[in-house]
Design a protein around this motif. Sequence first.
Motif, mmCIF file in Angstrom:
data_model
loop_
_atom_site.group_PDB
_atom_site.id
_atom_site.type_symbol
_atom_site.label_atom_id
_atom_site.label_comp_id
_atom_site.label_asym_id
_atom_site.label_seq_id
_atom_site.Cartn_x
_atom_site.Cartn_y
_atom_site.Cartn_z
ATOM 1 N N PHE A 131 1.071 -1.331 -0.123
ATOM 2 C CA PHE A 131 0.355 0.331 -0.287
ATOM 3 C C PHE A 131 1.035 0.829 0.191
ATOM 4 O O PHE A 131 1.107 2.449 -0.455
ATOM 5 N N TYR A 134 1.373 2.037 -3.677
ATOM 6 C CA TYR A 134 0.388 2.543 -3.734
ATOM 7 C C TYR A 134 0.620 4.654 -3.728
ATOM 8 O O TYR A 134 0.394 5.283 -4.568
ATOM 9 N N GLU A 138 0.825 7.536 -7.071
ATOM 10 C CA GLU A 138 0.267 8.582 -6.848
ATOM 11 C C GLU A 138 1.179 10.378 -6.142
ATOM 12 O O GLU A 138 0.696 10.814 -6.990
ATOM 13 N N LEU A 142 1.272 12.845 -9.501
ATOM 14 C CA LEU A 142 0.366 13.947 -8.921
ATOM 15 C C LEU A 142 1.804 14.557 -9.490
ATOM 16 O O LEU A 142 1.914 15.572 -10.395
ATOM 17 N N PHE A 164 -3.183 11.803 -17.806
ATOM 18 C CA PHE A 164 -3.901 12.240 -16.495
ATOM 19 C C PHE A 164 -4.677 10.141 -16.581
ATOM 20 O O PHE A 164 -4.684 10.055 -15.873
ATOM 21 N N LEU A 172 -5.903 3.324 -9.915
ATOM 22 C CA LEU A 172 -7.214 3.375 -9.300
ATOM 23 C C LEU A 172 -7.197 1.848 -8.929
ATOM 24 O O LEU A 172 -8.203 1.347 -8.388
ATOM 25 N N LEU A 175 -5.130 0.056 -7.069
ATOM 26 C CA LEU A 175 -5.816 0.283 -5.696
ATOM 27 C C LEU A 175 -7.015 -0.869 -5.713
ATOM 28 O O LEU A 175 -7.176 -1.658 -4.177
ATOM 29 N N ALA B 79 -6.753 6.419 1.024
ATOM 30 C CA ALA B 79 -7.028 6.175 -0.675
ATOM 31 C C ALA B 79 -7.502 7.798 -1.146
ATOM 32 O O ALA B 79 -7.870 8.542 -1.673
ATOM 33 N N ILE B 82 -6.281 10.771 -1.096
ATOM 34 C CA ILE B 82 -4.869 10.399 -2.322
ATOM 35 C C ILE B 82 -6.131 11.128 -3.682
ATOM 36 O O ILE B 82 -5.814 12.241 -3.887
ATOM 37 N N GLY B 83 -7.661 10.053 -3.801
ATOM 38 C CA GLY B 83 -7.708 10.476 -4.297
ATOM 39 C C GLY B 83 -8.656 11.625 -4.459
ATOM 40 O O GLY B 83 -9.129 12.096 -5.914
ATOM 41 N N ALA B 85 -7.780 14.522 -3.655
ATOM 42 C CA ALA B 85 -5.959 15.521 -3.666
ATOM 43 C C ALA B 85 -5.806 15.196 -6.070
ATOM 44 O O ALA B 85 -5.906 16.477 -6.697
ATOM 45 N N LEU B 86 -6.398 13.703 -6.480
ATOM 46 C CA LEU B 86 -5.924 13.992 -7.781
ATOM 47 C C LEU B 86 -7.079 14.346 -8.453
ATOM 48 O O LEU B 86 -7.464 15.270 -9.736
ATOM 49 N N PHE B 89 -6.940 18.062 -8.433
ATOM 50 C CA PHE B 89 -6.160 18.793 -9.960
ATOM 51 C C PHE B 89 -6.367 18.517 -11.255
ATOM 52 O O PHE B 89 -6.520 19.413 -12.093
ATOM 53 N N SER B 90 -7.846 17.200 -11.075
ATOM 54 C CA SER B 90 -8.562 16.882 -12.757
ATOM 55 C C SER B 90 -8.930 17.797 -12.946
ATOM 56 O O SER B 90 -8.979 17.862 -14.311
#
Lengths: 486, 135
Positions: A131, A134, A138, A142, A164, A172, A175, B79, B82-83, B85-86, B89-90
């Motif tokens: 994990f 992961y 990320e 970013l 992206f 994902l 994950l 998760a 983090i998701g 933040a993603l 940004f997107s």
Amino acid sequence: MTQFLIISPVLVPLAFALITALLYKKPQLVSKVSLAGGFALLGTSLLLLSRVVSDGVQRTSFGNWQAPFGIEFVVDPLSASMATITAIMGVSALLFQMSSADPAPEGPTLHPLLHALLAGVGGAFVTGDLFNLYVWFEVMLLSSLGLLAVGMARRHMDATLKYFTLNALGTLLFLAGIAGVYGMTGHVNYESLSVASLLVEPMRLLPAVALVCAAFLIKSGSFPVFAWLPAAYHTLPAPILALFAGLLTKVGVYAVLRMMGDVFVVTPPVAYEALGWIAVATMVTGVLGAAYHWDMRRILSFHIISQIGYMLLGIALNSDQGTIGTTFYILHHIIVKANLFLIAAIVFSLAGNYDLRKIGGLWRVRPWLSALFLIPALSLVGIPPLSGFWAKFILVRESLVQDHTIWAVAALLVGFLTLYSMIKIWMQAFWSDHPDDDWTPPKGLKLGPAWVVTIGLAAITVAIGLMPEPLYRFAQEAARVMGGGL
Amino acid sequence: MSWIVALAIGSIIAAGIYLALSRSALRVVIGISLVGSAANLLLFASGRIGQGVAPVIPAGQTELVDATNPLPQALVLTAIVIGFALTCFSLVLALTVKQKTGDSDVDEMRDAEPPWDEKGQPAFIDDEDRGEPLK
């Protein structure tokens, strides 16, 4: 001290990301501090490498929570060599940024993002927890998205969106794969996983492992999910492009190697067979894509994909020699690929364009640059006595030993097509005349740091080519530690 | 019981991928964010769905009985952050794309990879504008 060294691949770049972000009001100071950070990372990585070579696998757990409940950083020879090459790439990119050959536009976000990227890559290489991997993926995603968008022009935005979509979907999927793996085994720590996965029936665990590896294959740019790579890479400025080309896809390959070669050794052979055919398809489609294009960056981007196929082939061979081949190939290729992109940037600054149809005549004005280009180019093809020859030799020999004749033949034929691309670049950019009859290279270019970086990387390539034994022994030790398994 | 969760995860991923394949950049972003939610649900479900007490050993006892597994919940929290933040940004990315190119049709966006010319030869990439970073 050892504990600091183990976490230094993450700590040093993060610290310098913070420092360069805080120094945003003093742009002249930022690039120097950033370069100092690159050298600091190189120093700590080399110390870590020497510690691992002399004392064996180093590990530390965070907060003193021991595995399998805590997060561990485990540095074995493979991880240490990857962290070192990350540092070498960081220094090369930061030094090249100081020249005037296609530098990235200096803004307040450039250097913090570069260091954050190095932190993410370093973390992915030294972590011992699935994990946590992961999380570092990320961080890398970013930071790379930020670096892609730094130019803020239309093509940068286009490239960032395309990059992206597929990469975010990839993480994902990762994950989801972790969910499957944890659900079946109850662990996320690499060592605990390699023990716990023995208790699960291999074919039941296979879908979860395959999902995890599929995410890494997206990240590494393999067939058929590599389209994000040629869509995005060529819009980057040269130092960032060299960093991306050298490091990001190899993190994906490293992760596949770690999963299929180390953690989940009980994966049924069908997975390795499938990976081998994916590798062959990757090799072939990459080099055919390169044969079509005329922009140097696009040709070289497709060659990244093609060479990833070779590295995946080594993993698919599922043997000590295969792992040695992949390790050797990763280390050789990072240097060669970054060097090729940087030399293309020097050609761009001298001749004015990246497109081969619009340039030429560099042999007459810069013969030494032409000779310098040949070193990484022929190494990529695999011509002795350069590093690529040994890497390909190990892989082809092991394929033939394992009776995968088609894979070996494909590897050799792709080498021929790679030669075609390299000769195309040579002929168009260096040998033939410039289309504009009274063209001369512009004066007043600051190419000193660019020469230092490219000649340094070429020297490493020649050194590995003439003396492959130390690197081969190191790769052998890395494979032995990994194959030792638990 | 867990088949309901599995069905839910499946339909969310299907919806997310359907959106991610659409022509509007904003829908692509929302689609990826949906797939992220589904992945988080999957991670949560790997900790087994059902009744359970909080993982705190009651006073006077020495072992947990019938407790839920806190680790997957911690993984999901990470998760989600983090998701998030993603997604942030997107969203800014999709907005900037719309500002720069006027419309957000991803099929019409050919700035990075221009289409080939009439003879099938690759197009010249127009990168005279080296780009200006945000200050």
